[in-house]
Each structure stands twice: as structure tokens, then as C-alpha cells.
Design a protein around this motif. Structure first.
Motif, PDB file in Angstrom:
ATOM      1  N   ILE A  40       0.869  -1.299   0.063  1.00  0.00           N
ATOM      2  CA  ILE A  40      -0.070  -0.061  -0.006  1.00  0.00           C
ATOM      3  C   ILE A  40       0.957   1.258   0.126  1.00  0.00           C
ATOM      4  N   ILE A  41       1.880   1.310   1.031  1.00  0.00           N
ATOM      5  CA  ILE A  41       2.820   2.403   0.905  1.00  0.00           C
ATOM      6  C   ILE A  41       3.409   2.731  -0.424  1.00  0.00           C
ATOM      7  N   ILE A  42       3.848   1.640  -0.986  1.00  0.00           N
ATOM      8  CA  ILE A  42       4.695   1.807  -2.251  1.00  0.00           C
ATOM      9  C   ILE A  42       3.733   2.359  -3.280  1.00  0.00           C
ATOM     10  N   ASN A  43       2.393   1.763  -3.476  1.00  0.00           N
ATOM     11  CA  ASN A  43       1.509   2.273  -4.186  1.00  0.00           C
ATOM     12  C   ASN A  43       0.805   3.646  -4.052  1.00  0.00           C
ATOM     13  N   VAL A  44       0.867   3.929  -2.767  1.00  0.00           N
ATOM     14  CA  VAL A  44       0.291   5.557  -2.734  1.00  0.00           C
ATOM     15  C   VAL A  44       1.710   6.403  -2.959  1.00  0.00           C
ATOM     16  N   TYR A  45       2.857   5.984  -2.617  1.00  0.00           N
ATOM     17  CA  TYR A  45       3.961   6.724  -3.192  1.00  0.00           C
ATOM     18  C   TYR A  45       4.014   7.215  -4.927  1.00  0.00           C
ATOM     19  N   ALA A  46       3.525   5.745  -5.358  1.00  0.00           N
ATOM     20  CA  ALA A  46       3.668   5.919  -6.899  1.00  0.00           C
ATOM     21  C   ALA A  46       2.589   6.879  -7.409  1.00  0.00           C
ATOM     22  N   VAL A  47       1.415   6.613  -6.800  1.00  0.00           N
ATOM     23  CA  VAL A  47       0.339   7.478  -7.231  1.00  0.00           C
ATOM     24  C   VAL A  47       0.696   9.071  -7.268  1.00  0.00           C
ATOM     25  N   ARG A  48       1.070   9.329  -5.730  1.00  0.00           N
ATOM     26  CA  ARG A  48       1.480  10.886  -5.559  1.00  0.00           C
ATOM     27  C   ARG A  48       2.759  11.427  -6.527  1.00  0.00           C
ATOM     28  N   SER A  49       3.554  10.151  -6.686  1.00  0.00           N
ATOM     29  CA  SER A  49       4.711  10.644  -7.937  1.00  0.00           C
ATOM     30  C   SER A  49       3.989  10.890  -8.955  1.00  0.00           C
ATOM     31  N   ASN A  50       3.156  10.108  -9.580  1.00  0.00           N
ATOM     32  CA  ASN A  50       2.593  10.462 -11.016  1.00  0.00           C
ATOM     33  C   ASN A  50       1.622  11.704 -10.929  1.00  0.00           C
ATOM     34  N   GLU A  51       1.172  12.077  -9.895  1.00  0.00           N
ATOM     35  CA  GLU A  51       0.329  13.218  -9.651  1.00  0.00           C
ATOM     36  C   GLU A  51       1.313  14.510  -9.635  1.00  0.00           C
ATOM     37  N   PHE A  52       2.450  14.366  -8.794  1.00  0.00           N
ATOM     38  CA  PHE A  52       3.434  15.320  -8.849  1.00  0.00           C
ATOM     39  C   PHE A  52       3.986  15.558 -10.353  1.00  0.00           C
ATOM     40  N   ASP A  53       4.179  14.780 -11.008  1.00  0.00           N
ATOM     41  CA  ASP A  53       4.648  14.772 -12.490  1.00  0.00           C
ATOM     42  C   ASP A  53       3.858  15.583 -13.282  1.00  0.00           C
ATOM     43  N   SER A  54       2.620  15.133 -13.329  1.00  0.00           N
ATOM     44  CA  SER A  54       1.481  15.555 -14.095  1.00  0.00           C
ATOM     45  C   SER A  54       1.308  17.072 -13.740  1.00  0.00           C
ATOM     46  N   LYS A  55       1.218  17.375 -12.479  1.00  0.00           N
ATOM     47  CA  LYS A  55       1.058  18.844 -12.069  1.00  0.00           C
ATOM     48  C   LYS A  55       2.008  19.614 -12.669  1.00  0.00           C
ATOM     49  N   TYR A  56       3.298  19.299 -12.170  1.00  0.00           N
ATOM     50  CA  TYR A  56       4.433  19.984 -12.690  1.00  0.00           C
ATOM     51  C   TYR A  56       4.633  20.158 -14.241  1.00  0.00           C
ATOM     52  N   LYS A  57       4.335  18.779 -14.898  1.00  0.00           N
ATOM     53  CA  LYS A  57       4.443  18.784 -16.275  1.00  0.00           C
ATOM     54  C   LYS A  57       3.537  19.928 -17.024  1.00  0.00           C
ATOM     55  N   SER A  58       2.379  19.917 -16.436  1.00  0.00           N
ATOM     56  CA  SER A  58       1.398  21.034 -17.197  1.00  0.00           C
ATOM     57  C   SER A  58       2.202  22.310 -17.004  1.00  0.00           C
ATOM     58  N   VAL A  59       2.438  22.602 -15.861  1.00  0.00           N
ATOM     59  CA  VAL A  59       3.045  24.152 -15.689  1.00  0.00           C
ATOM     60  C   VAL A  59       4.458  24.223 -16.653  1.00  0.00           C
ATOM     61  N   LEU A  60       4.994  23.073 -16.619  1.00  0.00           N
ATOM     62  CA  LEU A  60       6.285  23.317 -17.732  1.00  0.00           C
ATOM     63  C   LEU A  60       5.898  23.344 -19.131  1.00  0.00           C
ATOM     64  N   ASP A  61       4.899  22.503 -19.668  1.00  0.00           N
ATOM     65  CA  ASP A  61       4.291  22.998 -21.037  1.00  0.00           C
ATOM     66  C   ASP A  61       3.933  24.143 -21.080  1.00  0.00           C
ATOM     67  N   GLU A  62       2.880  24.545 -20.399  1.00  0.00           N
ATOM     68  CA  GLU A  62       2.467  25.861 -20.445  1.00  0.00           C
ATOM     69  C   GLU A  62       3.415  26.915 -20.663  1.00  0.00           C
TER      70      GLU A  62
END
Lengths: 458, 87
Positions: A24-46
Motif C-alpha cells: 500500500i505504501i509503495i502504491n500510494v507513493y507511486a500515485v503521488r509521484s505521478n500526480e506530482f509529475d503531471s502537475k509539474y508537467k502541465s506547468v512546464l508545458d504551459e
């Protein structure tokens, strides 16, 4: 057997539980990591879109200007130098192009600024990877870097090991008059792990807490289970023993009674006396046993009631030993008494039972010729009675258990010696009820000493 | 017929002997397992009556040893235990 299976299965269940928590911990971390990536990526792309709008060359104008200049003057290298010298020149040239990008690119600052504006963490590490680079000439293209490798004339091409990390920002391909280059820009978030773990703090604490609690509950439950099993074993052992102990005098009585019905035996007056004597003795023994069992079960619920009277301890002990010696002449014994008389207040009947129990045990657990010694002394306000035998002794682990209810030492002798496991429990209960203490000193194979201490109330 | 009787309860043993002697059996008696085995070897026994709970060597072990010395001699075990586990 069943208990062991239960323990094993519970252990497996616990391990599976822990593995699930981990997963569960590993999964939650992975989910947060993806969330992080997409949040930052959208800012970067813009940000990149906006940058391109403002500057068609993505702010790389200065970079390309310097590259053009370098390209123009570098052609000399290829005409003038050869072999190893040219190669060393090539290495320097590649370094030069890299430096131009590092010093004059504006993307990193722009991205940092944009991230900060968006309220995100602006700690980034940026970098670029030149994939292809060639110097252009009237004659043609002179490749410097091709497919991530620096091209040399006099030695092997050197493959550049680029670290494939971070998010890809953009790919660039430009061709000017004197150079053509293909490179990538990437951005790495140095604080990403820290940020995510920070967000997960609460989850991590809760999970650790739950694991801890489950582990403790598990340990307690298993310990309880083991204890219950031990108690249940002791109880069924006791019941087995009790059945035997009670049936034995009964069968003797039954046999004696049948004897009395036999006309042959009735003729013999001595036999009749003998048989009725046996019936009386065995009945008394049976009564004693039943009393012992009843007393012990009553004590569970109520306090022990004592009928105390003041007794000359020395006389009392001497008397009891005399009777014992008559019944068991083969036992040799010694007594040690102090000069002064000791008067003590206790329940004569109960203390007699206590002594009989100790004596019976000495006989039961003896080896060879039994020798008993009894000593009495007065220390401070206590009467100390030491009761020693030269029997088989008690091991130190068992010494802790002998006063427990139903406990009998687990030896091959167990099936050969009769007993309910109540004797010493009875002894300790009576002594405790008198406000005294009982201790045991023993060495396996040498003998045992019981030390009873009773308060002398004046 | 000589009978070996091994039983450690004195009164009970004596009662058994009284009854058996009425039937004109000759009794060889012992009150513990080791003594019983010794007497078995020294005498020509035709029937064994053994208590199960005996000091020094329990009845079953004694029975096994006697069986080892004489494969066909009848052995009777005395016991007050009738719990399932003991069966």
C-alpha cells in the motif's frame, strides 16, 4: 498439534498483513509521484508554449549566435590538423558547444520563474543532451557528434553516457549556416522525493501505528493461547489423576466387601477383622482426598478459614514426627530444636496436613534410603522450620512452578507416582493464610529443603 | 499354577492374594516393576497380573519386557483409568 497450526497460520496472516501494508505504501507513493509529475508537467508545458510565443527560438538566440561563430572558425581545425591533434581539437570543440548552451540558455531561469509563479517548488536541476552536432561547410557536413557519440578520426568514437533522468522539456533541431545541432532539454526536480514523503507523513504514521498495534495484539493473543492450552492440559491431567486416585481406594473397598460376602473368608475371624479394617482405612483415605479437592476449589471463591490455637511448636513437631516414624520405620530422620520454647498461634489441623504433605512428597520422590532432617529456630519474630530430604531434588525451572495448582513435575516418574498436583499448592495456601512464607532450595539429584517461616504473634 | 502379581498398593495386593489363594493359586508378589521383572526371571510363571502405575518401571514397560522373554504368556493389566486417552 492444533495449537501449533493456529500459531503458524496466524504468523503467516500477520506477515501477509505486513506485506500488504508495504505494498500500500509503495502504491500510494507511486500515485503521488505521478500526480506530482503531471502537475509539474502541465506547468512546464504551459511555460514552454508561452516562451515560444515570446521568442520563436525559445530564448536560444544568443546560444545560436555563439554557435554560428564557433562553427565558422572551427573549420580551420579540420583543414589544418590531422590525426591525434585533430581529435584533441574535436574534444575541445564539443566542450565549447556544451559551454555555450550552459552559459547562455535562458530556459532554466524561465522555468524556475514560472514554477515559482504557480506556487510550486522551483528547485530544479536542468540539463541538456546533445544528440547530433555537425559543422557545415561548402564541402559538406563534418559530424562531431552522431547518435550520442563523439566522432574521432584517429581513434574509436566515444559514446557519451547521458543520464536519462528528469522530465523531457523539449527537443530542438536547428540548422544554421555553419552548424547543425539536435539536442534535448530536461528538467529534474531535486526535492520531489522530499515533497512527496512530506505529504505522506500522516499516512506513514498511521500505517506504522496500525502495524505496531496489530503486532502487539498478535503477541498477546498467542501468549494467551499458549497459557490457556497449558492450563487446559494441566486440568485434564488433574482430572485423569483424580479419577485414578479416587477409584483406587474404591476398588480396594469393593474387593474387601466381596471378601466379606465370601463364606470361606467369613469363617476366618482374623480375616474379617482385616477386611473391615481395610474398608475403614481406605474410606478415610478417600475422605481425605475428597476434602483436599473440595478445600482447594472452595478457596478459589472464599478465604481460607482457620481455627487457631496457641501451640508449643516444638512439642507439636515432635509428636507429628513420632507418628510418622511409626508408619514409616524405614525412614531415618534427625530433629534439631532450639533451647527456648516457641509458642505460636496456628490452625493445628491445617498445619498437620501441611506437614503430612511434605512428608508424603519426601517419600514419593526419594531415591534409595530416605533421610529427613527437621530443624526449628527463632529468628527475629519468625519461627523458621527447615524440612530437608535426600531425595531426587527439583530443577531450578521447576522450583518456580511447584506451588502452582495442578502442577506436577514432568518426568517418567509422573505415571508411577500418584498425586493430584494439589499438595504443595495446599501447603502454600495454608502458610500464606497464616501470614507466613514458604521457600524451596533444591539441587536436582541431591535433595530438597523446604523453608517455612511463620510469624510469632505475641 | 504360579502367578506373578505386581501391584504397589499394599492393601489391594494383599486382598488379591487372599482371593487368589482361595482358588489354590501360588502367588509370587512384588510392589514395583523392577522387582517384578527380577522375580519373573527367577520363577516359572504361567500368568502375570500387573498394575499399570508402578514405581521404578511402569506396568506397560514391564509387560513389554515380559513379552520379550515369553511370547505366549497371558498378561492381565490392572487399571482404574478409563479415559479415552488411556485406551
Amino acid at each position: 498439534m492444533k495449537t501449533r497450526l493456529v500459531v503458524i497460520f496466524s504468523l503467516i496472516a500477520l506477515i501477509i498483513f505486513l506485506l500488504i501494508q508495504f505494498y500500500i505504501i509503495i502504491n500510494v507513493y507511486a500515485v503521488r509521484s505521478n500526480e506530482f509529475d503531471s502537475k509539474y508537467k502541465s506547468v512546464l508545458d504551459e511555460s514552454m508554449v508561452e516562451l515560444k510565443r515570446i521568442s520563436p527560438n525559445t530564448g536560444m538566440d544568443s546560444v545560436y549566435f555563439y554557435m554560428e561563430k564557433t562553427g565558422f572558425y572551427s573549420r580551420q581545425l579540420f583543414y589544418r590538423e590531422e590525426g591525434a591533434r585533430q581529435d584533441s581539437g574535436r574534444t575541445q570543440l564539443v566542450e565549447a558547444f556544451n559551454n555555450i548552451i550552459s552559459e547562455h540558455e535562458l530556459i532554466t531561469d524561465w522555468i524556475s520563474y514560472k514554477l515559482d509563479l504557480a506556487g510550486l517548488d522551483k528547485n530544479i536541476e536542468s540539463g541538456f543532451r546533445i544528440r547530433n552536432l555537425a559543422i557545415l561547410d561548402r564541402v559538406g557536413a563534418i559530424p562531431l557528434i552522431y547518435n550520442d557519440s563523439i566522432i574521432y578520426v584517429s581513434m574509436e568514437n566515444q559514446h557519451i553516457n547521458y543520464e536519462e533522468k528528469g522530465l523531457l522539456l523539449d527537443k530542438f533541431f536547428v540548422e544554421y549556416n555553419f552548424f547543425t545541432i539536435e539536442y534535448e532539454f530536461y528538467v529534474d526536480f531535486t526535492e520531489k522525493q522530499k515533497i512527496i514523503i512530506n505529504e505522506l507523513y500522516v499516512v506513514l504514521i498511521l500505517i506504522s501505528l496500525s502495524v505496531f498495534i496489530v503486532a502487539i495484539v498478535f503477541i498477546f493473543t498467542i501468549r494467551n493461547l499458549m497459557r490457556q492450552k497449558k492450563i487446559s492440559d494441566l486440568k485434564s491431567d488433574f482430572i485423569n489423576n483424580m479419577t485414578h486416585e479416587l477409584k483406587t481406594p474404591l476398588s480396594t473397598i469393593s474387593l474387601a466387601t466381596q471378601g466379606l460376602a465370601n463364606p470361606e473368608l467369613l469363617k476366618d475371624k482374623d480375616q474379617v477383622k482385616n477386611l473391615s479394617g481395610i474398608i475403614e482405612q481406605q474410606s478415610k483415605h478417600l475422605t481425605r482426598l475428597i476434602d483436599q479437592i473440595l478445600d482447594v476449589s472452595i478457596w478459589e471463591k472464599n478465604e481460607i478459614k482457620l481455627e487457631k490455637s496457641v501451640v508449643d511448636l516444638q512439642n507439636f513437631l515432635k509428636e507429628k514426627f513420632k507418628v510418622f516414624n511409626l508408619d514409616n520405620p524405614e525412614v531415618s530422620y534427625k530433629e534439631f530444636y532450639p533451647e527456648e520454647k516457641i509458642f505460636i498461634e496456628f490452625d493445628e489441623f491445617q498445619i498437620t496436613v501441611v506437614l503430612n504433605n511434605l512428608l508424603d512428597n519426601a517419600i514419593k520422590y526419594c531415591k534409595g534410603k530416605l533421610h529427613i532432617s527437621l530443624s526449628l529456630e527463632k529468628i527475629n519474630n519468625q519461627a523458621i522450620i527447615r524440612f530437608s530430604d535426600n531425595g531426587i531434588g527439583i530443577s531450578s525451572e521447576n522450583q518456580k512452578m511447584i506451588f502452582s495448582k495442578f502442577f506436577r513435575v514432568d518426568t517418567p516418574l509422573k505415571h508411577n507416582t500418584k498425586g493430584l498436583g494439589l499438595g504443595l499448592f495446599y501447603v502454600k495456601s495454608i502458610i500464606d493464610a497464616h501470614g507466613g512464607t514458604i521457600e524451596v532450595e533444591s539441587k536436582r539429584g541431591t535433595g530438597t529443603t523446604f523453608i517455612i517461616s511463620l510469624p510469632i504473634n505475641s | 499354577m504360579k502367578i506373578l502379581l505386581v501391584e504397589d498398593e499394599r492393601d489391594f495386593r494383599n486382598l488379591l492374594i487372599t482371593f487368589l489363594q482361595l482358588q489354590n493359586f501360588e502367588i509370587v508378589q512384588a510392589d514395583d516393576g523392577e522387582e517384578g521383572l527380577k522375580l519373573f526371571k527367577e520363577n516359572k510363571i504361567e500368568l502375570c497380573i500387573l498394575d499399570v502405575m508402578l514405581p521404578k518401571m511402569d506396568g506397560f514397560t514391564l509387560g513389554q519386557k515380559i513379552r520379550g522373554l515369553d511370547a505366549s504368556i497371558p498378561i492381565i493389566f490392572l487399571t482404574a483409568r478409563n479415559m479415552k486417552e488411556d485406551r
